[in-house]
Design a protein around this motif. Structure first.
Motif, PDB file in Angstrom:
ATOM      1  N   MET A  83      30.262  34.045  43.953  1.00  0.00           N
ATOM      2  CA  MET A  83      31.451  34.099  43.377  1.00  0.00           C
ATOM      3  C   MET A  83      31.361  35.152  42.257  1.00  0.00           C
ATOM      4  SD  MET A  83      34.610  31.477  43.086  1.00  0.00           S
ATOM      5  CE  MET A  83      34.883  30.932  41.579  1.00  0.00           C
ATOM      6  N   LEU A  84      32.370  36.058  42.346  1.00  0.00           N
ATOM      7  CA  LEU A  84      32.166  37.215  41.323  1.00  0.00           C
ATOM      8  C   LEU A  84      32.776  36.718  40.086  1.00  0.00           C
ATOM      9  CD1 LEU A  84      33.479  40.209  43.286  1.00  0.00           C
ATOM     10  CD2 LEU A  84      31.281  39.569  42.777  1.00  0.00           C
ATOM     11  N   ALA A  85      32.462  37.379  38.938  1.00  0.00           N
ATOM     12  CA  ALA A  85      32.856  36.876  37.472  1.00  0.00           C
ATOM     13  C   ALA A  85      34.388  37.345  37.473  1.00  0.00           C
ATOM     14  CB  ALA A  85      32.122  37.850  36.304  1.00  0.00           C
ATOM     15  N   THR A  86      34.827  38.199  38.055  1.00  0.00           N
ATOM     16  CA  THR A  86      36.161  38.449  38.092  1.00  0.00           C
ATOM     17  C   THR A  86      37.253  37.510  38.722  1.00  0.00           C
ATOM     18  OG1 THR A  86      36.015  39.954  39.996  1.00  0.00           O
ATOM     19  CG2 THR A  86      36.067  40.927  37.955  1.00  0.00           C
ATOM     20  N   ASP A  87      36.461  36.942  39.809  1.00  0.00           N
ATOM     21  CA  ASP A  87      37.014  35.792  40.484  1.00  0.00           C
ATOM     22  C   ASP A  87      37.370  34.560  39.487  1.00  0.00           C
ATOM     23  OD1 ASP A  87      37.201  37.307  42.730  1.00  0.00           O
ATOM     24  OD2 ASP A  87      35.717  36.031  43.743  1.00  0.00           O
ATOM     25  N   ASN A  88      36.442  34.423  38.847  1.00  0.00           N
ATOM     26  CA  ASN A  88      36.647  33.011  37.957  1.00  0.00           C
ATOM     27  C   ASN A  88      37.465  33.484  36.751  1.00  0.00           C
ATOM     28  OD1 ASN A  88      34.282  31.675  38.984  1.00  0.00           O
ATOM     29  ND2 ASN A  88      32.775  32.803  37.790  1.00  0.00           N
ATOM     30  N   ILE A  89      37.837  34.634  36.468  1.00  0.00           N
ATOM     31  CA  ILE A  89      38.572  34.881  35.485  1.00  0.00           C
ATOM     32  C   ILE A  89      39.955  34.786  36.237  1.00  0.00           C
ATOM     33  CG2 ILE A  89      39.719  36.785  34.005  1.00  0.00           C
ATOM     34  CD1 ILE A  89      36.786  37.885  33.746  1.00  0.00           C
ATOM     35  N   LYS A  90      40.093  35.233  37.323  1.00  0.00           N
ATOM     36  CA  LYS A  90      41.596  35.104  38.035  1.00  0.00           C
ATOM     37  C   LYS A  90      41.766  33.621  38.440  1.00  0.00           C
ATOM     38  CE  LYS A  90      41.421  39.460  40.438  1.00  0.00           C
ATOM     39  NZ  LYS A  90      41.172  40.073  41.751  1.00  0.00           N
ATOM     40  N   ILE A  91      40.876  32.765  38.654  1.00  0.00           N
ATOM     41  CA  ILE A  91      41.119  31.431  38.799  1.00  0.00           C
ATOM     42  C   ILE A  91      41.591  30.710  37.482  1.00  0.00           C
ATOM     43  CG2 ILE A  91      40.267  29.136  39.425  1.00  0.00           C
ATOM     44  CD1 ILE A  91      38.684  30.848  41.650  1.00  0.00           C
ATOM     45  N   VAL A  92      40.742  30.939  36.541  1.00  0.00           N
ATOM     46  CA  VAL A  92      41.073  30.375  34.847  1.00  0.00           C
ATOM     47  C   VAL A  92      42.550  31.082  34.619  1.00  0.00           C
ATOM     48  CG1 VAL A  92      40.692  30.559  32.810  1.00  0.00           C
ATOM     49  CG2 VAL A  92      38.813  30.396  34.354  1.00  0.00           C
ATOM     50  N   ALA A  93      42.859  32.117  34.976  1.00  0.00           N
ATOM     51  CA  ALA A  93      44.234  32.921  34.537  1.00  0.00           C
ATOM     52  C   ALA A  93      45.337  31.843  35.312  1.00  0.00           C
ATOM     53  CB  ALA A  93      44.170  34.343  34.885  1.00  0.00           C
ATOM     54  N   ALA A  94      45.069  31.549  36.829  1.00  0.00           N
ATOM     55  CA  ALA A  94      45.910  30.830  37.588  1.00  0.00           C
ATOM     56  C   ALA A  94      46.191  29.726  36.903  1.00  0.00           C
ATOM     57  CB  ALA A  94      45.516  31.060  39.045  1.00  0.00           C
ATOM     58  N   VAL A  95      45.230  28.854  36.546  1.00  0.00           N
ATOM     59  CA  VAL A  95      45.408  27.491  36.094  1.00  0.00           C
ATOM     60  C   VAL A  95      45.953  27.717  34.387  1.00  0.00           C
ATOM     61  CG1 VAL A  95      44.060  25.611  35.083  1.00  0.00           C
ATOM     62  CG2 VAL A  95      43.215  26.655  37.308  1.00  0.00           C
ATOM     63  N   LEU A  96      45.729  28.771  33.831  1.00  0.00           N
ATOM     64  CA  LEU A  96      46.481  28.937  32.524  1.00  0.00           C
ATOM     65  C   LEU A  96      47.850  29.123  32.783  1.00  0.00           C
ATOM     66  CD1 LEU A  96      43.822  30.806  30.452  1.00  0.00           C
ATOM     67  CD2 LEU A  96      44.539  28.506  30.198  1.00  0.00           C
ATOM     68  N   VAL A  97      48.168  29.758  33.886  1.00  0.00           N
ATOM     69  CA  VAL A  97      49.353  30.018  34.099  1.00  0.00           C
ATOM     70  C   VAL A  97      50.290  28.738  34.517  1.00  0.00           C
ATOM     71  CG1 VAL A  97      51.232  31.361  35.914  1.00  0.00           C
ATOM     72  CG2 VAL A  97      49.221  32.591  34.883  1.00  0.00           C
ATOM     73  N   ILE A  98      49.820  28.044  35.227  1.00  0.00           N
ATOM     74  CA  ILE A  98      50.305  26.721  35.693  1.00  0.00           C
ATOM     75  C   ILE A  98      50.349  25.902  34.422  1.00  0.00           C
ATOM     76  CG2 ILE A  98      50.234  24.715  36.786  1.00  0.00           C
ATOM     77  CD1 ILE A  98      50.658  26.751  38.870  1.00  0.00           C
TER      78      ILE A  98
END
Length: 118
Positions: A1-16
């Motif tokens: 998994m790419l680092a950008t993917d990790n950032i996007k998943i963390v951002a999605a969780v933070l949005v929720i």
């Protein structure tokens, strides 16, 4: 998994999490507005998650599962009724068999072995 993917998943969780926080923080806002905030944030978070490698594979899996679901042949009314009747008959037969086994074992234990019967 790419680092950008990790950032996007963390951002999605933070949005929720932020939307849930906004829901409670904006208690004086009408209910529909608070719910709309959570719904919009959820759509944004899902969109963010779908841009990741894991999200793409999950979306692909859901599309393939839908194709397989469409291949299922559902029984007609007559077939469903017949199967239901067969199941009910088998349940009654098995219930009677278990009742007879229970009565026979009760008789064998209490009357023959323990000699407690009348």
């Amino acid at each position: 998994m790419l680092a950008t993917d990790n950032i996007k998943i963390v951002a999605a969780v933070l949005v929720i999490v932020a939307s849930i926080g906004a829901y409670y923080y904006l208690a004086d806002l009408i209910q529909i507005g608070r719910v709309a905030i959570v719904v919009v944030a959820s759509v944004v978070a899902i969109g963010l998650a779908l841009t990741t490698e894991v999200g793409q594979s999950a979306w692909s899996f859901m599309k393939e599962a839908n194709v397989e679901r469409q291949k299922v042949v559902w029984p007609g009314r007559q077939e469903a009724l017949q199967v239901t009747i067969m199941v009910l008959i088998l349940v009654v037969i098995l219930g009677l068999m278990m009742w007879m086994f229970d009565a026979l074992s009760f008789w064998a234990i209490y009357d023959l072995i323990l000699k407690v019967g009348n």
